[in-house]
Design a protein around this motif. Sequence first.
Motif: not given
Length: 439
Positions: A275-276, A279, A301, A327
Motif C-alpha cells: 500500500y502506497r 506499493d 494500509s 485491513d
Amino acid sequence: MSERIQRGSADDERPISVSAKLGRLQFHRSGKFRVLQLADIQDGPKVSSDTIRLIEAACDAARPDLVVFTGDQIAGYDSAYAKTFRKRAWDYPKEGATNAAELDHTRELVRGCIRQFLQPLIDRGIPFAVTYGNHDFQCGLDNAELDAIYREFPGCVNPVMAAPEQIGAIAAQPADANGLLKDQTAYACEPGTFALPVADEERKRNVMGLVLLDSGDYAQSGGYGAPSQRALDFLDAVPSAIEAKSLIFQHIPIPQFYDLLTPVPPTTAYAIQGYRSFDGSCYVLDEGKTLPGGYLGEGVSCPDVDCGEFHIMKETDGYFGLFAGHDHRNGFVGTTEGIMLGATPTCGFGAYGPVPSKRAARLFEFDIRHPYEPRTQLLEFGDIVGKPSSRKVYTFAMSHVPTNPGDAWNLMRKPGTLATLAAAFAAAVASLGFTGKRK
C-alpha cells in the motif's frame, strides 16, 4: 492455540465475564484472563443480523473478561448521515450541517446503531472498551461525543478525558463501567486513548496493562494518519504508571507490520501488492515470522510516515504487542524485534471483507505464568455460527468485488481459472470506479 474454541453451550452456567463478577480486571483463580477483540463492524443505522450473531456466538464461546472494539464501529459515510457527513476531520461541515436538529438526528441514529451491537454484551454483563478508526467521526460526531454516547451504556470502561494539565504525570481514575467494574481504575489521555491495568488474583500487583490508542484517521498529505503527539507522549508514560508491560489495541496498523511480510515477484501465487509507500512490491506472509494459519488478503494500509510508535514500544520496554484492525481481509500474527504484531479481520457484514465464514472476532487468552505470551485465535463465523442469513448476492459482492484496481490484481494472483476470470471482471469493475463499502 492448541485447542480450538467451540460454540458456547446453553447449559454452561459459568459467569460470562469473571472480571465483572469480581468487580475489576484481574486474573482468575485458574490463572487465566481473556480478551475478545472486535474489529471493523463498520455498519449504518441498521446493523447486519449476521454481525450480531457473530458477536453473540463469540461472547458465548470465549466468555471474555473484556471486549475491545478497535475502531470503525460506525460507517460514518452511510447515506443516513449525509447531512452531517465530514469526509475529513479538518473539513468544515457542509452548509447547514451544524443545524441542531440534523445533529440530534445523527446522534439518535448513532446511538441506535451502538445499542444494537452492544446489546449482546449488555445482556451478558460483559464490560467493554472502545477506540476509534477513520470512519467513525465521518458521521459528524467527533470522538469526544462518541465517547460520551458509549459511556451511556452499561459496561463501558472508557474514562473521561484527562485535563491538559494532567498529561505530564498521568494518574489513575475510576473506570467503573457503570458499576460493572466498581473497583477498576484507568489512566486517561484523550477519547479512544487510555490504559487499563490488569491485576493478579489477590490484587497486590499489576500483571499487565491493556492500552487502547486512537491511531488517527487521515493525513493531510494523503494516506492514513497517526496518533496525536499527546497520545504518543501518553504511550511513553504508561509503563512507569502501570509498572508492567502492556498490549496495545488500535485501528490502523503501523509500518512495522511489513516486517512480517516477504517481498516476492508479482507473478507469485497469492502475492499481495503493498500500500502506497510499499506499493512497489508484492508480498506474502513470512512463514518464519508469522504463526501458522494466518492470511494476507490485502496490502497493509499503514501511514506513509513512521510516527515513532514502535520506537516508543521498544525504548520503554513497556509493551509486548500491538493488534490492529482496519485491513478487513487480513488475519495474521507474527513477531518482529521481540514485539508481537497482529492483524484482525472484520467481524462485520456491512462492509467488504473475507468470505462470510472467515469473518471473525479475535480471542486472547493470557496465562499469569507468562502473561506477555498470550495465545490467540480467530473465532470465525463458519465455526461458531454457521451459514450467513444475509442476502447472498450482497454478501458475495462484499467478499469478492475489489475496493480498488490493486485489489483486483491481487485477486488475479489466486490460482485457478475461475479466480482469474472473476478477477478480470473485477478489474474492469474497479477501473470504472466501483468501490463497494469503504475501507
